[in-house]
Design a protein around this motif. Structure first.
Motif, PDB file in Angstrom:
ATOM      1  N   GLY A  87       0.758  -1.241   0.000  1.00 34.81           N
ATOM      2  CA  GLY A  87       0.000   0.000   0.000  1.00 34.81           C
ATOM      3  C   GLY A  87       0.788   1.290   0.000  1.00 34.81           C
ATOM      4  N   THR A  88       2.132   1.219   0.013  1.00 42.09           N
ATOM      5  CA  THR A  88       2.943   2.440   0.021  1.00 42.09           C
ATOM      6  C   THR A  88       3.208   2.907  -1.403  1.00 42.09           C
ATOM      7  OG1 THR A  88       4.047   1.796   2.074  1.00 42.09           O
ATOM      8  CG2 THR A  88       5.102   3.508   0.756  1.00 42.09           C
ATOM      9  N   LEU A  89       2.875   4.154  -1.671  1.00 47.07           N
ATOM     10  CA  LEU A  89       3.076   4.733  -2.998  1.00 47.07           C
ATOM     11  C   LEU A  89       4.337   5.578  -2.983  1.00 47.07           C
ATOM     12  CD1 LEU A  89       1.592   4.923  -5.780  1.00 47.07           C
ATOM     13  CD2 LEU A  89       0.636   7.078  -4.973  1.00 47.07           C
ATOM     14  N   TYR A  90       5.316   5.226  -3.824  1.00 42.44           N
ATOM     15  CA  TYR A  90       6.576   5.961  -3.909  1.00 42.44           C
ATOM     16  C   TYR A  90       6.599   6.848  -5.146  1.00 42.44           C
ATOM     17  CZ  TYR A  90       8.550   2.919  -0.305  1.00 42.44           C
ATOM     18  OH  TYR A  90       8.801   2.261   0.878  1.00 42.44           O
ATOM     19  N   GLU A  91       7.323   7.957  -5.045  1.00 43.25           N
ATOM     20  CA  GLU A  91       7.546   8.783  -6.225  1.00 43.25           C
ATOM     21  C   GLU A  91       8.488   8.044  -7.169  1.00 43.25           C
ATOM     22  OE1 GLU A  91       8.973  12.637  -5.305  1.00 43.25           O
ATOM     23  OE2 GLU A  91       7.193  13.240  -4.170  1.00 43.25           O
ATOM     24  N   PRO A  92       8.178   7.988  -8.461  1.00 50.15           N
ATOM     25  CA  PRO A  92       9.056   7.291  -9.404  1.00 50.15           C
ATOM     26  C   PRO A  92      10.415   7.976  -9.515  1.00 50.15           C
ATOM     27  CG  PRO A  92       6.897   7.740 -10.365  1.00 50.15           C
ATOM     28  CD  PRO A  92       6.991   8.531  -9.108  1.00 50.15           C
ATOM     29  N   ARG A  93      11.442   7.183  -9.739  1.00 52.83           N
ATOM     30  CA  ARG A  93      12.795   7.701  -9.949  1.00 52.83           C
ATOM     31  C   ARG A  93      13.434   6.968 -11.129  1.00 52.83           C
ATOM     32  NH1 ARG A  93      11.240  11.126  -7.207  1.00 52.83           N
ATOM     33  NH2 ARG A  93      12.126  12.083  -5.355  1.00 52.83           N
ATOM     34  N   VAL A  94      14.244   7.687 -11.902  1.00 53.12           N
ATOM     35  CA  VAL A  94      14.974   7.049 -12.999  1.00 53.12           C
ATOM     36  C   VAL A  94      16.449   6.902 -12.668  1.00 53.12           C
ATOM     37  CG1 VAL A  94      13.374   7.825 -14.779  1.00 53.12           C
ATOM     38  CG2 VAL A  94      15.331   9.265 -14.169  1.00 53.12           C
ATOM     39  N   GLY A  95      16.862   7.389 -11.504  1.00 49.22           N
ATOM     40  CA  GLY A  95      18.258   7.288 -11.090  1.00 49.22           C
ATOM     41  C   GLY A  95      18.369   6.785  -9.667  1.00 49.22           C
ATOM     42  N   LYS A  96      19.505   6.160  -9.359  1.00 50.28           N
ATOM     43  CA  LYS A  96      19.765   5.662  -8.011  1.00 50.28           C
ATOM     44  C   LYS A  96      20.701   6.595  -7.242  1.00 50.28           C
ATOM     45  CE  LYS A  96      21.450   1.547  -5.570  1.00 50.28           C
ATOM     46  NZ  LYS A  96      20.221   1.392  -4.752  1.00 50.28           N
ATOM     47  N   ALA A  97      21.595   7.286  -7.970  1.00 51.37           N
ATOM     48  CA  ALA A  97      22.545   8.162  -7.298  1.00 51.37           C
ATOM     49  C   ALA A  97      23.216   9.080  -8.308  1.00 51.37           C
ATOM     50  CB  ALA A  97      23.609   7.345  -6.559  1.00 51.37           C
ATOM     51  N   PHE A  98      23.814  10.163  -7.785  1.00 51.41           N
ATOM     52  CA  PHE A  98      24.690  11.027  -8.569  1.00 51.41           C
ATOM     53  C   PHE A  98      26.127  10.657  -8.229  1.00 51.41           C
ATOM     54  CE2 PHE A  98      20.828  13.578  -7.925  1.00 51.41           C
ATOM     55  CZ  PHE A  98      20.516  13.885  -9.246  1.00 51.41           C
ATOM     56  N   VAL A  99      26.930  10.405  -9.246  1.00 52.21           N
ATOM     57  CA  VAL A  99      28.328  10.031  -9.038  1.00 52.21           C
ATOM     58  C   VAL A  99      29.192  10.980  -9.853  1.00 52.21           C
ATOM     59  CG1 VAL A  99      30.046   8.185  -9.201  1.00 52.21           C
ATOM     60  CG2 VAL A  99      27.647   7.620  -8.765  1.00 52.21           C
ATOM     61  N   SER A 100      30.207  11.547  -9.218  1.00 54.26           N
ATOM     62  CA  SER A 100      31.093  12.475  -9.924  1.00 54.26           C
ATOM     63  C   SER A 100      31.928  11.732 -10.968  1.00 54.26           C
ATOM     64  CB  SER A 100      32.024  13.173  -8.927  1.00 54.26           C
ATOM     65  OG  SER A 100      32.847  12.231  -8.274  1.00 54.26           O
ATOM     66  N   ALA A 101      32.486  12.480 -11.888  1.00 52.22           N
ATOM     67  CA  ALA A 101      33.210  11.879 -13.012  1.00 52.22           C
ATOM     68  C   ALA A 101      34.360  10.991 -12.562  1.00 52.22           C
ATOM     69  CB  ALA A 101      33.715  12.978 -13.941  1.00 52.22           C
ATOM     70  N   ASP A 102      35.016  11.358 -11.462  1.00 49.79           N
ATOM     71  CA  ASP A 102      36.135  10.540 -10.996  1.00 49.79           C
ATOM     72  C   ASP A 102      35.719   9.541  -9.922  1.00 49.79           C
ATOM     73  OD1 ASP A 102      35.651  12.139  -8.854  1.00 49.79           O
ATOM     74  OD2 ASP A 102      37.662  13.024  -8.756  1.00 49.79           O
ATOM     75  N   GLY A 103      34.417   9.507  -9.612  1.00 53.23           N
ATOM     76  CA  GLY A 103      33.915   8.535  -8.644  1.00 53.23           C
ATOM     77  C   GLY A 103      34.133   8.902  -7.203  1.00 53.23           C
ATOM     78  N   SER A 104      34.644  10.107  -6.923  1.00 49.93           N
ATOM     79  CA  SER A 104      34.979  10.461  -5.542  1.00 49.93           C
ATOM     80  C   SER A 104      33.771  10.933  -4.733  1.00 49.93           C
ATOM     81  CB  SER A 104      36.055  11.543  -5.529  1.00 49.93           C
ATOM     82  OG  SER A 104      35.587  12.720  -6.173  1.00 49.93           O
ATOM     83  N   VAL A 105      32.738  11.413  -5.413  1.00 51.33           N
ATOM     84  CA  VAL A 105      31.561  11.941  -4.718  1.00 51.33           C
ATOM     85  C   VAL A 105      30.336  11.141  -5.144  1.00 51.33           C
ATOM     86  CG1 VAL A 105      30.086  13.941  -4.320  1.00 51.33           C
ATOM     87  CG2 VAL A 105      32.555  14.251  -4.627  1.00 51.33           C
ATOM     88  N   VAL A 106      29.628  10.641  -4.150  1.00 50.71           N
ATOM     89  CA  VAL A 106      28.419   9.868  -4.421  1.00 50.71           C
ATOM     90  C   VAL A 106      27.280  10.442  -3.582  1.00 50.71           C
ATOM     91  CG1 VAL A 106      27.287   7.628  -4.273  1.00 50.71           C
ATOM     92  CG2 VAL A 106      29.703   7.762  -4.936  1.00 50.71           C
ATOM     93  N   GLU A 107      26.196  10.778  -4.248  1.00 53.33           N
ATOM     94  CA  GLU A 107      24.996  11.253  -3.550  1.00 53.33           C
ATOM     95  C   GLU A 107      23.831  10.363  -3.947  1.00 53.33           C
ATOM     96  OE1 GLU A 107      21.936  15.070  -3.404  1.00 53.33           O
ATOM     97  OE2 GLU A 107      23.925  15.306  -4.312  1.00 53.33           O
ATOM     98  N   GLU A 108      23.429   9.478  -3.053  1.00 59.11           N
ATOM     99  CA  GLU A 108      22.346   8.552  -3.364  1.00 59.11           C
ATOM    100  C   GLU A 108      20.993   9.268  -3.338  1.00 59.11           C
ATOM    101  OE1 GLU A 108      22.160   4.618  -2.155  1.00 59.11           O
ATOM    102  OE2 GLU A 108      24.292   4.404  -1.669  1.00 59.11           O
TER     103      GLU A 108
END
Length: 264
Positions: A87-108
């Protein structure tokens, strides 16, 4: 979802044209199909005079998704995911996280709860049980014939959308496994025929790809009768998602920007 306010607004926007057609008819249609033109004229008269009235039949029609109900494949997938998870309705998402070009920064990107389905636990349980039967003994049973539902039980519903002047469009909405939902899959084929004939077989192929099922799985005992050894995976497809669960990890980005395979 249409309501009384929508119907009155729609009537006001189209009243002038409907009243004109009620008086003058459809001479262009009458040239090739007089009976249909006569029907359209009677319909225009009804819409002109009574088009603002809200009737019990319309409420029933809209309740089963017919008439002027509008829904997108994403909306339907979201609804079935909510039925599947209790019964829980979630907002749709097309991404799991933002990752910087060198992989050093991850924002889920955390899941966002949009609300709860306005139905009782009893209704949800009924829906879940009924949807589980459709691919086994209902309108999708032909499309899922031989599918190893003892290993992955699919819950779903076929549908057919009719629009005047167009061929019927094919729907199949589903989730799996029915007893431990991981995926919600919806297939729409515009003017593609009935749901059981067109969309359900496509959904089946998607599930087969996820789990790596093949003809050998569908054949079941027949394959063993032909002398196939138990545990022999020769000829079987590689599962797109080993273990039958979505990826939980993120790809590793190398300093040069290239990406390693996803980590489970």
């Amino acid at each position: 979802i249409p309501d009384r306010e929508w119907k009155r607004t729609f009537w006001e926007a189209n009243r002038e044209n409907n009243c004109y057609r009620a008086e003058h008819g459809y001479p262009d249609v009458a040239e090739t199909d007089p009976s249909h033109a006569a029907y359209l004229k009677r319909l225009a008269h009804e819409h002109c005079v009574e088009g603002f009235e809200w009737r019990a039949g319309e409420a029933v029609n809209f309740a089963i998704g017919q008439g002027d109900v509008l829904v997108s494949p994403l909306q339907l997938a979201n609804a079935y995911a909510a039925i599947a998870n209790g019964g829980t309705l979630y907002e749709p998402r097309v991404g799991k996280a933002f990752v910087s070009a060198d992989g050093s920064v991850v924002e889920e990107i955390e899941p966002v709860v949009a609300g709860r389905l306005p139905v009782s636990d009893q209704t949800l349980s009924y829906l879940q049980a009924a949807l589980t039967e459709v691919p086994k003994a209902g309108t999708a049973s032909g499309a899922f014939g031989g599918f190893p539902q003892d290993r992955v039980s699919v819950a779903g519903k076929t549908g057919s959308a009719d629009v005047v002047g167009r061929q019927v469009s094919s729907w199949f909405a589903s989730y799996a496994p029915a007893d431990d939902p991981q995926f919600a899959i919806v297939v729409l084929v515009s003017q593609g025929g009935t749901g059981g004939a067109t969309s359900a077989p496509i959904a089946r192929e998607i599930y087969e790809g996820i789990y790596g099922f093949s003809a050998e799985d569908a054949e079941g005992e027949d394959a063993e009768d032909e002398g196939e050894e138990e545990g022999d995976d020769e000829g079987r497809a590689e599962p797109a998602l080993p273990g039958g669960a979505p990826w939980v990890g993120l790809p590793t980005v190398r300093p040069d920007g290239s990406i390693d395979l996803l980590d489970r």
